[in-house]
Design an enzyme around this catalytic site. Structure first.
Site: not given
Ligand code: G6P
Length: 602
Positions: A482, A597, A6, A77, A103-104, A475, A498, A479, A30
């Protein structure tokens, strides 16, 4: 477990509700599933909260209800429990005279909630946070003033918390508490502020104080009183932030992500200025037993660095995903763990760090956030110089991590005699060319937009490479998946035979990272294997590589460069590709669904 990632904001100033909403907008990265604001007016708490994004919330707000000079706000969030109006913060006590944003994660909230319910407290949400205002209410009922009641509550609570509290008993004060979750105080000419991070404060002040763990601050206009939760005054240490507001905003770009991609030359230039004393302190921590650990993009920086260290130092270091670290590693005595985290707050990485420390390892932190938990837990750290990164998908923080880790590798090599002075000088000079080469690469990216349009309707993609660029491929795939929600996998090209190759049929998109390095010949072999099954080949190549142009359906040319720099140069078109694909698919690249994030939960 109910837990949150948050953003919280509080202020004492004229027009507090507007200031809070402005601050929350900057904290939206956040979390953005619900939002709420509480202000004190006429000795009452006025509360507005709802599910949804901040702009939606502002649109539906009855502004005549919200006015005042003291208030708090929250953007949430949720990871468990529905994002809904009841669960949105701020939360109040039974008397509706105390408001809390948090937040926590509170570990013992169920037990506390039961105890409070037995005493007659009434709860209206499923959150862990709601116990806090009720515990403060209990303390005040017993005669404690607001701050003392907060201290008492904090002592019974287990878990992480950054909280801002207001109460009508002392309507000109704001109480701020930090334990594990980040919290920053700012004091400006027009008021006092508190927020989860620095960019949210920048429109109002550049004078900031990063709160340390287990401290509590009482803010009044023009006055900050700082103490340890256990008692004992702490001298407030303010510093001036050098970032300006523009750096924290979009600078005219449509999204933060693309702005941040274009920020990369500057961010790298700044990171290249890391003082040698810092590198030396970091290098002194490294021995022959090194683990590299991170999550998501930061893990890819670890993987890339493991190849680099193996090649340049002749040391085989082990990259380990932070979420797996405690299961995968046991022999840590005499080792060093390089913990890579742009936020410095990722719970998985912090857990790995604490575990490793407990087993005798030394910790070297690589982070973009000064004052973050990683910096507090590390024996030494290097701070990358990206400035704030707002887009959820990491871009400039990745390239600056690679830059810092390369500088570190070279420094260790020099100090341990594994790299000669001459080689050290020439490789350092190569590193200094990087910002220009990234600029040149960005200058060519209009072509990537065209390719993004061409491939934007694909459902699957492989990203393939060999050697150090396996990390680049992973990476690139991360990108794309996501932010565009296209299924993408990055893995070593030699592994196709394989298993994965069985998925390949006509037009299946294969992105190859194929610069002119030692792996090039074998990568061409892998391209041919894929082509033979009808795959569509899009290659990232070194300029002028005619053979690769020939075997590819589409290509992007990065400038000719030393091998050391190819992982960074080849990442740039992949970032830009993912960005444009998301746009063409009508998605918001800055706010991918289900992601945050800074993931501060395990
Ligand atoms: C989250 C973000 C990723 C990031 C990862 C690690 O999952 O969405 O973009 O790479 O956390 O974050 P850190 O702050 O530790 O680098």
């Amino acid at each position: 477990m109910v837990s949150f990632v948050c953003g919280i904001f509080g202020c004492l100033c004229d027009g507090a509700p507007q200031v809070i909403l402005d601050g929350l907008k900057r904290l939206e990265y956040r979390g953005y599933d619900s939002v709420g604001v509480a202000v004190i007016n006429n000795n009452k708490i006025a509360l507005e909260k709802d599910k949804g994004r901040i702009d939606q919330f502002i649109g539906g707000l009855d502004e005549t209800r919200l006015y005042g000079e003291v208030g708090v706000g929250h953007t949430r969030w949720a990871t468990h429990g529905a994002p809904c109006k009841e669960n949105a913060h701020p939360h109040l006590d039974c008397t509706k005279t105390i408001a809390v944003v948090h937040n926590g994660v509170l570990e013992n909230f169920l037990q506390l909630r039961e105890e409070l319910a037995r005493k007659g407290h009434h709860f209206t949400s499923n959150t862990d946070t709601e116990v806090i205002p009720h515990m403060i209410e209990e303390g005040m009922k017993a005669g404690l003033p607001l701050k003392e009641a907060v201290v008492q509550a904090t002592k019974s609570i287990k878990g992480s918390m950054a909280c801002i509290i207001i109460g009508t008993s002392e309507p000109n004060k704001m109480i701020c508490v930090r334990r594990e979750s980040p919290l920053v105080i700012g004091v400006g000419p027009k008021g006092a502020y508190c927020a989860s991070d620095i960019p949210a404060l920048l429109p109002f002040t550049k004078r900031v104080l990063i709160m340390q763990d287990d401290t509590i601050a009482t803010l009044e206009r023009g006055r900050v009183n700082l103490e340890e939760i256990g008692g004992g005054a702490v001298e407030p240490q303010f510093s001036n932030v050098t970032w300006d507001l523009k750096m924290a905003e979009k600078s005219g770009y449509p999204h933060f992500m693309i702005k941040e991609i274009y920020d990369q030359p500057v961010a790298i230039r700044d990171t290249l200025k890391v003082p040698e004393t810092f590198l030396d302190r970091a290098a002194d921590l490294l021995n022959d037993k090194i683990y590299l650990s991170g999550s998501g993009t930061s893990y890819h920086a670890c993987l890339s660095t493991s190849y680099m260290m193996s090649r340049l130092l002749g040391i085989d270091v082990r990259p380990v995903l932070s979420s797996e670290f405690n299961e995968a590693v046991s022999d840590l005595q005499g080792s060093t763990v390089v913990a890579v985290s742009q936020s410095g707050e990722t719970a998985d990485t912090l857990s790995a760090v604490k575990y490793a420390k407990g087993k005798g390892a030394k910790i070297l932190g690589i982070t973009n956030t000064l004052g973050s938990s990683i910096t507090v837990l590390s024996n030494a750290y290097i701070c990358t110089q990206s400035g704030p990164e707002i887009g959820v998908a990491a871009t400039k923080t990745f390239l600056t991590q690679l830059t810092a880790l390369d500088l570190l590798t070279l420094r260790v090599g020099l100090k341990k005699g594994r790299i000669s002075e001459g080689d050290y000088r020439s490789m350092s000079q190569q590193m200094n060319r990087l910002p220009r080469l990234i600029e040149e690469t960005l200058g060519r990216c209009e072509k990537v937009k065209e390719l993004a349009l061409k491939y934007s309707t694909r459902r699957n993609a492989f990203f393939l490479a060999r050697g150090i660029n396996v990390a680049t491929a992973m990476e690139g795939a991360l990108k794309l998946k996501e932010i565009s929600y296209i299924h993408a996998e990055g893995y070593p090209a030699g592994e196709s035979k394989h298993g994965p190759i069985s998925l390949v049929e006509r037009d299946f998109l294969c992105v190859f990272i194929a610069p002119r390095d030692a792996t090039r010949g074998r990568v061409i072999g892998n391209i041919m294997e894929m082509k033979a099954r009808g795959a569509e080949i899009f290659s990232i190549i070194t300029e002028g590589d005619e053979e690769l142009k020939e075997v590819s359906n589409e290509f992007f040319e990065v400038p000719e460069a030393p091998d050391l720099l190819y992982p960074m140069l080849c990442t740039v078109p992949l970032q830009v590709f993912a960005y444009h694909v998301a746009n063409f698919r009508g998605l918001d690249p800055d706010k991918p669904r289900n992601l945050a994030k800074s993931v501060t939960v395990l």
